[in-house]
Design an enzyme around this catalytic site. Structure first.
Site, PDB file in Angstrom:
ATOM      1  N   ASN A 101     -11.893  20.173   5.181  1.00  0.00           N
ATOM      2  CA  ASN A 101     -12.186  18.938   5.917  1.00  0.00           C
ATOM      3  C   ASN A 101     -11.028  18.648   6.878  1.00  0.00           C
ATOM      4  OD1 ASN A 101     -12.081  16.131   6.566  1.00  0.00           O
ATOM      5  ND2 ASN A 101     -13.637  15.751   5.018  1.00  0.00           N
ATOM      6  N   HIS A 138      -8.504  14.526   9.050  1.00  0.00           N
ATOM      7  CA  HIS A 138      -7.201  13.855   9.204  1.00  0.00           C
ATOM      8  C   HIS A 138      -6.325  14.483  10.282  1.00  0.00           C
ATOM      9  CE1 HIS A 138      -8.415  10.957   6.453  1.00  0.00           C
ATOM     10  NE2 HIS A 138      -8.607  11.832   5.480  1.00  0.00           N
ATOM     11  N   HIS A 179     -16.431  14.375   8.796  1.00  0.00           N
ATOM     12  CA  HIS A 179     -17.188  13.147   8.555  1.00  0.00           C
ATOM     13  C   HIS A 179     -17.226  12.370   9.866  1.00  0.00           C
ATOM     14  CE1 HIS A 179     -17.642   9.319   5.831  1.00  0.00           C
ATOM     15  NE2 HIS A 179     -18.570   9.393   6.759  1.00  0.00           N
ATOM     16  N   GLU A 192     -20.703  15.447   7.446  1.00  0.00           N
ATOM     17  CA  GLU A 192     -20.904  14.286   6.563  1.00  0.00           C
ATOM     18  C   GLU A 192     -21.286  13.093   7.425  1.00  0.00           C
ATOM     19  OE1 GLU A 192     -17.246  13.592   4.560  1.00  0.00           O
ATOM     20  OE2 GLU A 192     -17.315  15.462   3.459  1.00  0.00           O
ATOM     21  N   THR A 233     -14.149   7.405   1.543  1.00  0.00           N
ATOM     22  CA  THR A 233     -15.422   7.231   0.836  1.00  0.00           C
ATOM     23  C   THR A 233     -15.148   6.934  -0.639  1.00  0.00           C
ATOM     24  OG1 THR A 233     -16.194   8.959   2.325  1.00  0.00           O
ATOM     25  CG2 THR A 233     -17.705   8.260   0.604  1.00  0.00           C
ATOM     26  N   HIS A 236     -13.324  15.430  -3.085  1.00  0.00           N
ATOM     27  CA  HIS A 236     -12.677  14.135  -2.882  1.00  0.00           C
ATOM     28  C   HIS A 236     -11.462  13.977  -3.796  1.00  0.00           C
ATOM     29  CE1 HIS A 236     -11.923  10.029  -1.803  1.00  0.00           C
ATOM     30  NE2 HIS A 236     -12.777  10.191  -0.826  1.00  0.00           N
TER      31      HIS A 236
HETATM   32  N1  PXP Z   1     -16.202  15.309   0.242  1.00  0.00           N
HETATM   33  C1  PXP Z   1     -16.638  14.158   0.790  1.00  0.00           C
HETATM   34  C2  PXP Z   1     -18.095  13.827   0.701  1.00  0.00           C
HETATM   35  C3  PXP Z   1     -15.755  13.293   1.459  1.00  0.00           C
HETATM   36  O1  PXP Z   1     -16.215  12.147   1.998  1.00  0.00           O
HETATM   37  C4  PXP Z   1     -14.396  13.671   1.566  1.00  0.00           C
HETATM   38  C5  PXP Z   1     -13.446  12.794   2.291  1.00  0.00           C
HETATM   39  O2  PXP Z   1     -13.827  12.659   3.616  1.00  0.00           O
HETATM   40  C6  PXP Z   1     -13.991  14.886   1.008  1.00  0.00           C
HETATM   41  C7  PXP Z   1     -14.907  15.678   0.324  1.00  0.00           C
HETATM   42  C8  PXP Z   1     -12.589  15.381   1.108  1.00  0.00           C
HETATM   43  O3  PXP Z   1     -11.749  14.549   0.390  1.00  0.00           O
HETATM   44  P1  PXP Z   1     -10.167  14.746   0.491  1.00  0.00           P
HETATM   45  O4  PXP Z   1      -9.785  14.471   1.911  1.00  0.00           O
HETATM   46  O5  PXP Z   1      -9.650  13.716  -0.462  1.00  0.00           O
HETATM   47  O6  PXP Z   1      -9.873  16.142   0.089  1.00  0.00           O
END
Ligand code: PXP
Length: 242
Positions: A6, A9, A42, A69, A100, A191
């Protein structure tokens, strides 16, 4: 096991200055070079990090696959239906949240909205996943709706403060993963996973995909900072002929 990275950030840092760096599209290319099996972003309704432009470019750049997402709202679903990414994960969204915070509520109007979004996206050939808390009612609802996959929210596990609570949380994830796989759903998780806590979740048999972002971007800052400073110092010293 697939690892989806992801890159939200990277965009958070860019948006803090409103410039064009760092670019999440470049980050996605590097993530793929590092072995990512796919790229997750996302696209929030408030566009706080990832922008429409980013998804446009990612759709043309990413070779592995984009997991987009989105909230299950009609404007977001229509955007996704136009892009037709490899996968869409429907997530709950509240504007005031930092990230989230929980899984989708698959009851009442929430269930109806999710069902409508799943069938609209599947009609475009998009594999659709539902981000849910690890509870059996949500898993059953996801199967009844006809989702292709679920993503189990690992936030409670990641935030558990005692070894006992952590063990319980892993067990809940494992039990719901088994239930989901038995109902024919693909099982993803994510997450709050970090270098320190990922191992037990990665070891849950039916989990075939992890989505991880914040901890990898955080690590990259430190693994890359020394070189970044060195490069700037060289330029500054060269300007002075030294
Ligand atoms: N999965 C989903 C559905 C999310 O909303 C997020 C955060 O945007 C993540 C995974 C990734 O989470 P993290 O950034 O805490 O690894």
């Amino acid at each position: 096991m697939r690892l989806y990275i992801n890159v939200d950030h990277i965009a958070t840092v860019r948006q803090a200055r409103g410039t064009d760096e760092p670019d999440p599209v470049r980050a996605a290319v590097l993530a793929e070079l590092g072995g990512a099996d796919g790229i997750t972003v996302h696209l929030r309704e408030d566009r706080r990090h990832i922008q429409t432009r980013d998804v446009d470019l990612l759709m043309r750049t990413v070779r592995t696959g984009v997991n987009l997402e989105i909230a299950a709202s009609s404007p977001m679903v229509e955007l996704a239906a136009d892009w037709r990414p490899a996968a869409v994960t429907l997530v709950p969204e509240r504007r005031e949240e930092i990230t989230t915070e929980g899984g989708l509520a698959l009851t009442g109007s929430g269930r109806a909205r999710a069902a409508e979004a799943v069938s609209r996206l599947q009609a475009e050939g998009v594999r659709t996943s539902l981000f849910i808390d690890p509870d059996s009612n949500s898993v059953r609802a996801a199967a009844e709706i006809g989702a292709d996959a679920i993503e189990l929210h690992t936030g409670e596990y990641a935030n558990s403060e005692t070894p006992h609570a952590r063990r319980d949380a892993v067990q809940r994830l494992a039990d719901t993963a088994d239930l989901a796989a038995g109902l024919g759903l693909s099982v993803h998780a994510g997450h709050g996973l970090t270098y320190e806590n990922v191992t037990p979740v990665a070891g849950i048999g039916p989990v075939e995909e992890l989505n991880i972002g914040h901890t990898i971007v955080s690590r990259a800052v430190f693994t890359g900072l020394e070189r970044a400073v060195r490069e700037m110092k060289e330029i500054v010293l060269r300007a002075r002929g030294s």
